[in-house]
Each structure stands twice: as structure tokens, then as C-alpha cells.
Design a protein around this motif. Structure first.
Motif, PDB file in Angstrom:
ATOM      1  N   VAL A  11      22.459  -3.440 -19.145  1.00 59.63           N
ATOM      2  CA  VAL A  11      22.916  -3.198 -20.504  1.00 59.63           C
ATOM      3  C   VAL A  11      21.769  -3.207 -21.510  1.00 59.63           C
ATOM      4  CG1 VAL A  11      23.449  -5.622 -21.040  1.00 59.63           C
ATOM      5  CG2 VAL A  11      24.769  -3.772 -22.125  1.00 59.63           C
ATOM      6  N   ILE A  12      20.685  -3.926 -21.229  1.00 54.66           N
ATOM      7  CA  ILE A  12      19.514  -3.939 -22.108  1.00 54.66           C
ATOM      8  C   ILE A  12      18.297  -4.236 -21.248  1.00 54.66           C
ATOM      9  CG2 ILE A  12      19.797  -6.383 -22.697  1.00 54.66           C
ATOM     10  CD1 ILE A  12      18.665  -5.719 -25.499  1.00 54.66           C
ATOM     11  N   HIS A  13      17.140  -3.691 -21.628  1.00 57.24           N
ATOM     12  CA  HIS A  13      15.952  -3.872 -20.818  1.00 57.24           C
ATOM     13  C   HIS A  13      15.308  -5.227 -21.108  1.00 57.24           C
ATOM     14  CE1 HIS A  13      12.001  -3.084 -19.010  1.00 57.24           C
ATOM     15  NE2 HIS A  13      12.665  -2.205 -18.278  1.00 57.24           N
ATOM     16  N   PRO A  14      14.875  -5.956 -20.058  1.00 51.53           N
ATOM     17  CA  PRO A  14      14.294  -7.291 -20.295  1.00 51.53           C
ATOM     18  C   PRO A  14      13.061  -7.281 -21.182  1.00 51.53           C
ATOM     19  CG  PRO A  14      14.003  -6.580 -17.988  1.00 51.53           C
ATOM     20  CD  PRO A  14      14.974  -5.655 -18.619  1.00 51.53           C
ATOM     21  N   ARG A  15      12.274  -6.227 -21.115  1.00 53.07           N
ATOM     22  CA  ARG A  15      11.079  -6.136 -21.960  1.00 53.07           C
ATOM     23  C   ARG A  15      11.465  -6.173 -23.436  1.00 53.07           C
ATOM     24  NH1 ARG A  15       7.339  -0.854 -21.173  1.00 53.07           N
ATOM     25  NH2 ARG A  15       5.838  -1.114 -22.863  1.00 53.07           N
ATOM     26  N   ALA A  16      12.573  -5.528 -23.772  1.00 49.64           N
ATOM     27  CA  ALA A  16      13.045  -5.520 -25.160  1.00 49.64           C
ATOM     28  C   ALA A  16      13.485  -6.917 -25.587  1.00 49.64           C
ATOM     29  CB  ALA A  16      14.197  -4.529 -25.315  1.00 49.64           C
ATOM     30  N   ARG A  36      10.725   2.842 -18.532  1.00 47.00           N
ATOM     31  CA  ARG A  36      12.149   2.539 -18.447  1.00 47.00           C
ATOM     32  C   ARG A  36      12.550   1.558 -19.545  1.00 47.00           C
ATOM     33  NH1 ARG A  36      15.027  -1.480 -15.740  1.00 47.00           N
ATOM     34  NH2 ARG A  36      17.187  -0.929 -15.287  1.00 47.00           N
ATOM     35  N   GLY A  37      13.682   1.844 -20.206  1.00 45.35           N
ATOM     36  CA  GLY A  37      14.142   0.990 -21.291  1.00 45.35           C
ATOM     37  C   GLY A  37      13.323   1.111 -22.551  1.00 45.35           C
ATOM     38  N   GLY A  38      12.559   2.194 -22.666  1.00 39.27           N
ATOM     39  CA  GLY A  38      11.616   2.317 -23.765  1.00 39.27           C
ATOM     40  C   GLY A  38      12.243   2.345 -25.139  1.00 39.27           C
ATOM     41  N   SER A  39      13.432   2.914 -25.275  1.00 38.22           N
ATOM     42  CA  SER A  39      14.070   2.953 -26.601  1.00 38.22           C
ATOM     43  C   SER A  39      14.550   1.573 -27.029  1.00 38.22           C
ATOM     44  CB  SER A  39      15.223   3.958 -26.604  1.00 38.22           C
ATOM     45  OG  SER A  39      14.734   5.285 -26.508  1.00 38.22           O
ATOM     46  N   ASP A  40      15.059   0.781 -26.081  1.00 40.86           N
ATOM     47  CA  ASP A  40      15.399  -0.612 -26.387  1.00 40.86           C
ATOM     48  C   ASP A  40      14.157  -1.355 -26.872  1.00 40.86           C
ATOM     49  OD1 ASP A  40      17.963  -0.129 -25.518  1.00 40.86           O
ATOM     50  OD2 ASP A  40      17.775  -1.252 -23.648  1.00 40.86           O
ATOM     51  N   THR A  41      13.049  -1.135 -26.160  1.00 37.75           N
ATOM     52  CA  THR A  41      11.791  -1.787 -26.520  1.00 37.75           C
ATOM     53  C   THR A  41      11.330  -1.342 -27.898  1.00 37.75           C
ATOM     54  OG1 THR A  41      11.184  -1.911 -24.181  1.00 37.75           O
ATOM     55  CG2 THR A  41       9.417  -2.182 -25.781  1.00 37.75           C
ATOM     56  N   SER A  42      11.432  -0.045 -28.187  1.00 37.64           N
ATOM     57  CA  SER A  42      11.074   0.459 -29.518  1.00 37.64           C
ATOM     58  C   SER A  42      11.875  -0.247 -30.603  1.00 37.64           C
ATOM     59  CB  SER A  42      11.328   1.968 -29.611  1.00 37.64           C
ATOM     60  OG  SER A  42      10.527   2.686 -28.718  1.00 37.64           O
ATOM     61  N   ALA A  43      13.167  -0.414 -30.362  1.00 38.32           N
ATOM     62  CA  ALA A  43      14.047  -0.994 -31.386  1.00 38.32           C
ATOM     63  C   ALA A  43      13.697  -2.447 -31.672  1.00 38.32           C
ATOM     64  CB  ALA A  43      15.506  -0.873 -30.944  1.00 38.32           C
ATOM     65  N   THR A  44      13.532  -3.265 -30.626  1.00 36.21           N
ATOM     66  CA  THR A  44      13.253  -4.681 -30.876  1.00 36.21           C
ATOM     67  C   THR A  44      11.829  -4.875 -31.395  1.00 36.21           C
ATOM     68  OG1 THR A  44      12.661  -5.054 -28.544  1.00 36.21           O
ATOM     69  CG2 THR A  44      14.940  -5.506 -29.205  1.00 36.21           C
ATOM     70  N   ALA A  45      10.881  -4.055 -30.925  1.00 30.32           N
ATOM     71  CA  ALA A  45       9.509  -4.166 -31.430  1.00 30.32           C
ATOM     72  C   ALA A  45       9.450  -3.780 -32.903  1.00 30.32           C
ATOM     73  CB  ALA A  45       8.575  -3.279 -30.606  1.00 30.32           C
ATOM     74  N   LEU A  46      10.181  -2.738 -33.278  1.00 31.40           N
ATOM     75  CA  LEU A  46      10.214  -2.339 -34.680  1.00 31.40           C
ATOM     76  C   LEU A  46      10.925  -3.403 -35.518  1.00 31.40           C
ATOM     77  CD1 LEU A  46       9.226  -0.051 -36.446  1.00 31.40           C
ATOM     78  CD2 LEU A  46      11.350   1.180 -35.980  1.00 31.40           C
ATOM     79  N   GLY A  47      11.991  -3.972 -34.962  1.00 34.25           N
ATOM     80  CA  GLY A  47      12.672  -5.053 -35.655  1.00 34.25           C
ATOM     81  C   GLY A  47      11.745  -6.231 -35.918  1.00 34.25           C
ATOM     82  N   ALA A  48      10.909  -6.551 -34.921  1.00 33.16           N
ATOM     83  CA  ALA A  48       9.948  -7.643 -35.082  1.00 33.16           C
ATOM     84  C   ALA A  48       8.915  -7.301 -36.151  1.00 33.16           C
ATOM     85  CB  ALA A  48       9.272  -7.941 -33.749  1.00 33.16           C
ATOM     86  N   ALA A  49       8.394  -6.082 -36.114  1.00 30.72           N
ATOM     87  CA  ALA A  49       7.350  -5.684 -37.065  1.00 30.72           C
ATOM     88  C   ALA A  49       7.874  -5.633 -38.497  1.00 30.72           C
ATOM     89  CB  ALA A  49       6.783  -4.326 -36.667  1.00 30.72           C
TER      90      ALA A  49
END
Length: 413
Positions: free
Chosen positions: A223-228, A163-176
Motif C-alpha cells: 500500500v505504501i513504499h517503505p522508503r517513503a 519502485r515506489g518513487g512517487s510515494d517517496t517524492s510525496a513524503t520527501a517534498l512534505g518533509a522539505a
């Protein structure tokens, strides 16, 4: 690799969800946002979800329903293979739209973008991101479109992030990528002080801290996943939550000290927002004669049977906690099987008052009690942390409680 990373300060990551990609009209809005940012000479990475929601042809739930109609039950590994298709379709379609506009673009799967995960299919954790391919495509002047929600194991199996995986993808990619910003586009104009479906005068927030939105997201704001947010906070990457269908700046999520540099100056507020979660059951287990280590036995039993517990109060006289309504009867049976005599109150709701200014301020709890008492709403249980005070109420009182608290803290002003 080092040389490329030194040039990434002007990288922007945009994430578009399913509703932003569901219709030709919505995709035109996406195209407008992409063109606007390219005009600013940024290097652009676009993370996409599957198009639409349940019932739409390529939505994730629709793909899963196709196997159910065939009477098949795929393994967890093969289920992830199926669920990854929606994002791939979105990425290819958006890439084609950009090419038609004369904009160089390339679509990459999560694996091609460097996402390495564990093998917990359906809810995989990101172990590493190896973004060399993304950086190289950016250096060649392309918009890089990445499928959200997915990665691959070291063995090459496709995985999905839950759940919220695309939000997580975006912030993780932003970090990397050491991106300057991550923009999360949704169908609302940022983060609001409460759910506008039940609080008509809920107000958009210009700025919130990572800790505040993390707590709001954990307590029911969708509105956004906490993991992200947690990933962005660890990497100190600012995030904006914006509307696909408007030009407003939305809500900036960053460290509180960054608010000083905002156009409005320092934001001095005790409470940021009111959130809620419904369909929970309160369980009470009192200490009984002859029962040793009651609290330990209760929570070990819940853990061993994979029942998530929340809103926990432990005293020498017993324990009070909540579980989701659909887990309540199983939890009660487990306790009775141990010879305990639990009681329960079903159909409850957890209402949360969230704010970075709560900690150490006298009178916040008094105002919460006054607001609810004034509306004749019984408080079944309460708890607090540095940024959140929770109250448990009956589900039928939830809407009135959220409105009363929103009004008490004047969040509409």
C-alpha cells in the motif's frame, strides 16, 4: 527563503497514483479531493504518478514496451528520460482540469520542484530538495502539481527514483516543505490487517506507527513504499493512506504517542497485521571439514554476485538464508563452485506477524506455533525483531498460514 518556510504549517501534500488518474471518472474523484482541501484554506501540493497501469497508453510500462517493440535498448540515462514522460502527461492534464474549474494551478517537473539526485539512473537517491519554486507558487495562491518519481542530477540529467518513487517524492517534498500532512491516495481504504484478497475479514486500521508500516511494507504490504515511510519518520511528517474513491479518513501513520490524541484513545495491541512474501528459496550450507570461515565465504560470494539474501540464521554449524526463486540456481552454483554442498527448498513463502507491542511480551511465539501447528503447517525457519516475527513455510501453505495467524490474534475484531 526563511520567511516563506515560516508560513508552511498549513501546507498539505496529496499524492495520487496511476489508478487514481487512469480514467475521466477517477480523475473526477481526484478533483473532488482537491476542492475539499482548498475549501479548508490549505496550501496544496499535488504529486502525481503516470496514468494507469501496464497496457494503458501513458503508463510507464507501456512507454518502456514501445522501445522493445522497436527493437531498441536505450541506455539507462535515456530510459529515465522515457520513463519520466508519464508523470509529465499526468501533471499537465490535471493542471488543465483545475484551470477549467477556475482554480489557479501550475505543473512542475521534479527538477523544477527542486529534486536533486545522484546519477544512479533507474533507482536514484534524493540528495537534496530545493523547494523555493514550489513555495513561491504556493504564495501566489496556486495548486502546485509536481511530477512524482523523478528528479535531476546536478548536471541536469533527468533521473527516476525506482519502485515506489512517487510515494517517496510525496513524503520527501512534505518533509522539505514542513507540511502538516501527506495524503497518499490509493485504490484501497487505508492500511488493512492483512491482504483482503486472501483474508476476507481483514480490518482497516485507523492508526499505525511509522515502524509498524515500515515493517509491513518491507514484508510484502504494497500500500505504501517503505522508503517513503522512512523519510516521513525521519522528518516527523504524519502520513494518511486514503482511498481516492471514498471520503473516509483512511489510516494515519505517525508516532505511537500521537495515538493518545486519537478519537478512540490509546490503542493497546500486540499485533497490527499479517503480511507475506512468496517465491523464495531456502538455502542451507552446513559446516564442512577443512573449510574455514564458511559463513564469511558464503555471504561474500552472494554480495559479490549481487544476490540479495534474507531471513538469515548463522550458527557455528553453518548458515541458513533465503533468496528469490529466480536467483536460487545461480546461488547454488556459486556455492558448489566453492566446493560446498548446499541444499535448498524452493517454492517457499515468508509470513510475517507485525506489531509494535510484540517486543518483550511472553507467549507471542507460542501462539504463532500453536496457530500453524493446529493447521498442520510445518515451520521451516523463524526469526524475529522488535516489531516482527517471521516464519518460513511452503508456498502452498501460505494462504492458510496468513488466515490462521490473522484469526489467532483476533485481528478481525
Amino acid at each position: 527563503m526563511t520567511t516563506l518556510l515560516q508560513k508552511t504549517s498549513n501546507i498539505l501534500v496529496q499524492k495520487f497514483g496511476g489508478t487514481s488518474l487512469s480514467t475521466p471518472e477517477a480523475r473526477e474523484h481526484v478533483l473532488r479531493h482537491i476542492k475539499r482541501e482548498l475549501a479548508r484554506q490549505v496550501k496544496l501540493v499535488v504529486v502525481v504518478s503516470a496514468m494507469g497501469r501496464s497496457g494503458d497508453p501513458y503508463a510507464t510500462d507501456t512507454l518502456l514496451d514501445s522501445t522493445a517493440r522497436n527493437g531498441s535498448v536505450p541506455s539507462a540515462r535515456e530510459r529515465d528520460l522515457l520513463m519520466g514522460c508519464g508523470e509529465i502527461i499526468s501533471a499537465v492534464n490535471l493542471s488543465g482540469m483545475l484551470h477549467a474549474e477556475g482554480i489557479p494551478a501550475v505543473a512542475l517537473t521534479g527538477a523544477q520542484a527542486g529534486f536533486i539526485t545522484d546519477n544512479n539512473f533507474g533507482n536514484a537517491r534524493i540528495l537534496a530538495i530545493r523547494p523555493e519554486r514550489v513555495l513561491q507558487e504556493l504564495e501566489e495562491g496556486k495548486v502546485v502539481i509536481v511530477t512524482g518519481f523523478q528528479g535531476q542530477t546536478e548536471n541536469g540529467d533527468l533521473t527516476t527514483l525506482g519502485r515506489g518513487g512517487s510515494d517517496t517524492s510525496a513524503t520527501a517534498l512534505g518533509a522539505a516543505l514542513h507540511a502538516g500532512m501527506v495524503d497518499i491516495y490509493t485504490d484501497v481504504e487505508g492500511i488493512l490487517t492483512a491482504d483482503p484478497r486472501i483474508v476476507e475479514d481483514a480490518k482497516p486500521l485507523a492508526y499505525v506507527s511509522y515502524a509498524e508500516i515500515c515493517n509491513m511494507a518491507h514484508q510484502g504490504a504494497k500500500v505504501i513504499h517503505p522508503r517513503a515511510v522512512e523519510i516521513a519518520m525521519q522528518a516527523q511528517v504524519p502520513v494518511r493512506v486514503r482511498s481516492t474513491f471514498a471520503e473516509s479518513e483512511g489510516t494515519l501513520v505517525t508516532q505511537p504517542e500521537q495515538f493518545v490524541d486519537s478519537p478512540g484513545g490509546v490503542i493497546d495491541r500486540f499485533v497490527t497485521g499479517i503480511t507475506y512474501m512468496n517465491n523464495v528459496t531456502q538455502i542451507t550450507v552446513n559446516q564442512q571439514d577443512g573449510v574455514e570461515n564458511l559463513q564469511l565465504k558464503v555471504f561474500q560470494s552472494m554480495a559479490e554476485n549481487r544476490i540479495s539474501v534474507d531471513f538469515i540464521n548463522v550458527t557455528p554449524y553453518g548458515a541458513v538464508y533465503t533468496v528469490l526463486d529466480h536467483e536460487a540456481e545461480r546461488a547454488m552454483e556459486l556455492l558448489r563452485d566453492m566446493g560446498l554442498q548446499p541444499s535448498s527448498v524452493s517454492g517457499c513463502a515468508k509470513v510475517s506477524v507485525v506489531g509494535g507491542g510484540i517486543n518483550g511480551v511472553p507467549g507471542i511465539m507460542a501462539r504463532i506455533v500453536a496457530a500453524l501447528t493446529g493447521q498442520g503447517i510445518p515451520i521451516l525457519q523463524s526469526a524475529d525483531s522488535n516489531t516482527t516475527i517471521w516464519v518460513l513455510v511452503k508456498k502452498e501453505d501460505m494462504v492458510q498460514a496468513v488466515r490462521a495467524l490473522h484469526n489467532q490474534f483476533e485481528l478481525h475484531l
